[in-house]
Write a protein that holds these residues in place. Structure first.
Motif, PDB file in Angstrom:
ATOM      1  N   UNK A 163       0.826  -1.208   0.000  1.00 52.83           N
ATOM      2  CA  UNK A 163       0.000   0.000   0.000  1.00 52.83           C
ATOM      3  C   UNK A 163       0.860   1.257   0.000  1.00 52.83           C
ATOM      4  N   UNK A 164       1.957   1.239   0.757  1.00 51.87           N
ATOM      5  CA  UNK A 164       2.834   2.401   0.827  1.00 51.87           C
ATOM      6  C   UNK A 164       3.397   2.783  -0.531  1.00 51.87           C
ATOM      7  N   UNK A 165       3.780   1.789  -1.323  1.00 52.75           N
ATOM      8  CA  UNK A 165       4.309   2.056  -2.667  1.00 52.75           C
ATOM      9  C   UNK A 165       3.233   2.655  -3.569  1.00 52.75           C
ATOM     10  N   UNK A 166       2.022   2.121  -3.486  1.00 52.49           N
ATOM     11  CA  UNK A 166       0.911   2.651  -4.280  1.00 52.49           C
ATOM     12  C   UNK A 166       0.648   4.107  -3.901  1.00 52.49           C
ATOM     13  N   UNK A 167       0.614   4.403  -2.618  1.00 55.40           N
ATOM     14  CA  UNK A 167       0.336   5.765  -2.156  1.00 55.40           C
ATOM     15  C   UNK A 167       1.452   6.725  -2.560  1.00 55.40           C
ATOM     16  N   UNK A 168       2.703   6.259  -2.501  1.00 58.00           N
ATOM     17  CA  UNK A 168       3.814   7.130  -2.888  1.00 58.00           C
ATOM     18  C   UNK A 168       3.797   7.395  -4.389  1.00 58.00           C
ATOM     19  N   UNK A 169       3.445   6.388  -5.178  1.00 57.46           N
ATOM     20  CA  UNK A 169       3.306   6.596  -6.621  1.00 57.46           C
ATOM     21  C   UNK A 169       2.206   7.619  -6.903  1.00 57.46           C
ATOM     22  N   UNK A 170       1.098   7.495  -6.193  1.00 57.48           N
ATOM     23  CA  UNK A 170      -0.007   8.448  -6.347  1.00 57.48           C
ATOM     24  C   UNK A 170       0.454   9.860  -5.989  1.00 57.48           C
ATOM     25  N   UNK A 171       1.187   9.984  -4.901  1.00 60.79           N
ATOM     26  CA  UNK A 171       1.661  11.291  -4.454  1.00 60.79           C
ATOM     27  C   UNK A 171       2.657  11.898  -5.437  1.00 60.79           C
ATOM     28  N   UNK A 172       3.621  11.097  -5.872  1.00 66.52           N
ATOM     29  CA  UNK A 172       4.632  11.601  -6.808  1.00 66.52           C
ATOM     30  C   UNK A 172       4.012  11.972  -8.154  1.00 66.52           C
ATOM     31  N   UNK A 173       3.034  11.215  -8.589  1.00 65.90           N
ATOM     32  CA  UNK A 173       2.361  11.510  -9.860  1.00 65.90           C
ATOM     33  C   UNK A 173       1.550  12.790  -9.759  1.00 65.90           C
ATOM     34  N   UNK A 174       0.922  13.010  -8.594  1.00 65.93           N
ATOM     35  CA  UNK A 174       0.166  14.242  -8.381  1.00 65.93           C
ATOM     36  C   UNK A 174       1.082  15.456  -8.444  1.00 65.93           C
ATOM     37  N   UNK A 175       2.216  15.374  -7.758  1.00 65.82           N
ATOM     38  CA  UNK A 175       3.179  16.485  -7.759  1.00 65.82           C
ATOM     39  C   UNK A 175       3.695  16.740  -9.168  1.00 65.82           C
ATOM     40  N   UNK A 176       4.029  15.657  -9.870  1.00 61.49           N
ATOM     41  CA  UNK A 176       4.560  15.800 -11.234  1.00 61.49           C
ATOM     42  C   UNK A 176       3.516  16.420 -12.155  1.00 61.49           C
ATOM     43  N   UNK A 177       2.268  15.997 -12.020  1.00 62.76           N
ATOM     44  CA  UNK A 177       1.197  16.559 -12.853  1.00 62.76           C
ATOM     45  C   UNK A 177       1.016  18.046 -12.585  1.00 62.76           C
ATOM     46  N   UNK A 178       1.095  18.454 -11.309  1.00 67.77           N
ATOM     47  CA  UNK A 178       1.009  19.877 -10.964  1.00 67.77           C
ATOM     48  C   UNK A 178       2.145  20.656 -11.625  1.00 67.77           C
ATOM     49  N   UNK A 179       3.358  20.118 -11.543  1.00 70.20           N
ATOM     50  CA  UNK A 179       4.523  20.805 -12.119  1.00 70.20           C
ATOM     51  C   UNK A 179       4.400  20.915 -13.632  1.00 70.20           C
ATOM     52  N   UNK A 180       3.986  19.837 -14.288  1.00 73.75           N
ATOM     53  CA  UNK A 180       3.844  19.875 -15.746  1.00 73.75           C
ATOM     54  C   UNK A 180       2.720  20.824 -16.147  1.00 73.75           C
ATOM     55  N   UNK A 181       1.664  20.885 -15.339  1.00 71.86           N
ATOM     56  CA  UNK A 181       0.565  21.817 -15.623  1.00 71.86           C
ATOM     57  C   UNK A 181       1.061  23.257 -15.598  1.00 71.86           C
ATOM     58  N   UNK A 182       1.884  23.602 -14.616  1.00 69.94           N
ATOM     59  CA  UNK A 182       2.459  24.947 -14.538  1.00 69.94           C
ATOM     60  C   UNK A 182       3.378  25.193 -15.736  1.00 69.94           C
ATOM     61  N   UNK A 183       4.187  24.211 -16.067  1.00 71.80           N
ATOM     62  CA  UNK A 183       5.097  24.303 -17.212  1.00 71.80           C
ATOM     63  C   UNK A 183       4.315  24.593 -18.496  1.00 71.80           C
TER      64      UNK A 183
END
Length: 258
Positions: free
Chosen positions: A169-189
């Motif tokens: 579960x921890x790996x799934x949650x961390x993937x979700x978190x990292x993907x959310x952050x990356x999507x936010x950054x790419x959206x700003x870009x």
């Protein structure tokens, strides 16, 4: 102003001063800055700074992310968006049998979308049943992460996703978190590149990744205090937006919330 401050800070570092001409030359070559008639950032340079991307990562995103403003964009499905937002810097162990089983449960159109992204069922099948090749093409790791994220934004519980893909579960949650952050950054870009359609798509995707919900809940989740579970309950009972919620009879709402 942000770029000017950055260079002002650089000029105060003795270890940087000698390298500054070559740094400026590279930034100009890669179109992060222009030096004529004066030194100033391009839209790419501003987007890189504001999104927090290092130049190499900014160029990688620029090369690999289709611009929805262009004809023939492939960002027309959740799978396509997630494939481009799955962070390449976050590794997960691929469980090929789980990969095969999840792929087989996709619809024909979903399988075609993955085919378009370079993911071949025969390769997954061979890896699940024979020896895995030493060098697995990078799109298969991204595809595996894409399917995990796809289940999350379709409101599959984290525990269920964990079991389906053979990851804790921890790996799934961390993937979700990292993907959310990356999507936010790419959206700003994308916003600073004036890729407004792509930016809008990614803004919605980032919120869905963060909360693990389908598109139809986004409007309700903008209401303070409404959780994803409550939003789904409202939506299933034909309360689909703040406007429809405001028109409800208080007695009906009271009955719904019991």
């Amino acid at each position: 102003n942000c770029i000017s401050c950055t260079f002002s800070a650089l000029l105060k570092l003795p270890s940087i001063v000698g390298s500054l001409p070559s740094i400026l030359q590279r930034l100009q070559t890669d179109r992060f800055i222009v030096t004529s008639p004066e030194l100033q950032p391009t839209q790419l340079g501003i987007g890189s700074v504001m999104s927090g991307f290092k130049p190499d990562l900014a160029l990688s995103v620029l090369r690999n992310l289709p611009n929805c403003s262009n004809k023939g964009s492939s960002l027309d499905s959740d799978l396509s968006l997630l494939f481009h937002m799955a962070p390449v810097f976050f590794d997960v162990q691929i469980h090929w049998c789980s990969y095969q089983f999840r792929y087989e449960r996709l619809s024909l159109s979903e399988k075609q979308r993955l085919e378009d992204l370079g993911i071949r069922y025969l390769f997954i099948l061979n890896c699940a049943n024979t020896i895995i090749p030493k060098n697995v093409p990078s799109q298969y790791a991204r595809g595996f992460k894409t399917l995990i994220l796809y289940d999350l934004i379709n409101e599959h519980p984290v525990e269920q996703v964990s079991q389906s893909f053979g990851l804790d579960v921890g790996t799934i949650q961390e993937l979700q978190n990292q993907s959310t952050i990356h999507a936010h950054c790419v959206q700003v870009f994308c916003h600073f590149l004036n890729w407004h359609v792509t930016s809008t798509l990614l803004r919605g995707l980032a919120l869905r990744l963060q909360l693990g919900v389908k598109t139809d809940l986004i409007a309700l989740l903008k209401i303070p205090g409404v959780s994803p579970d409550l939003a789904r309950y409202f939506c299933d009972n034909e309360v689909t937006s703040p406007e429809t919620l405001g028109r409800q009879n208080p007695k009906k709402l009271e009955n719904l919330l019991r």
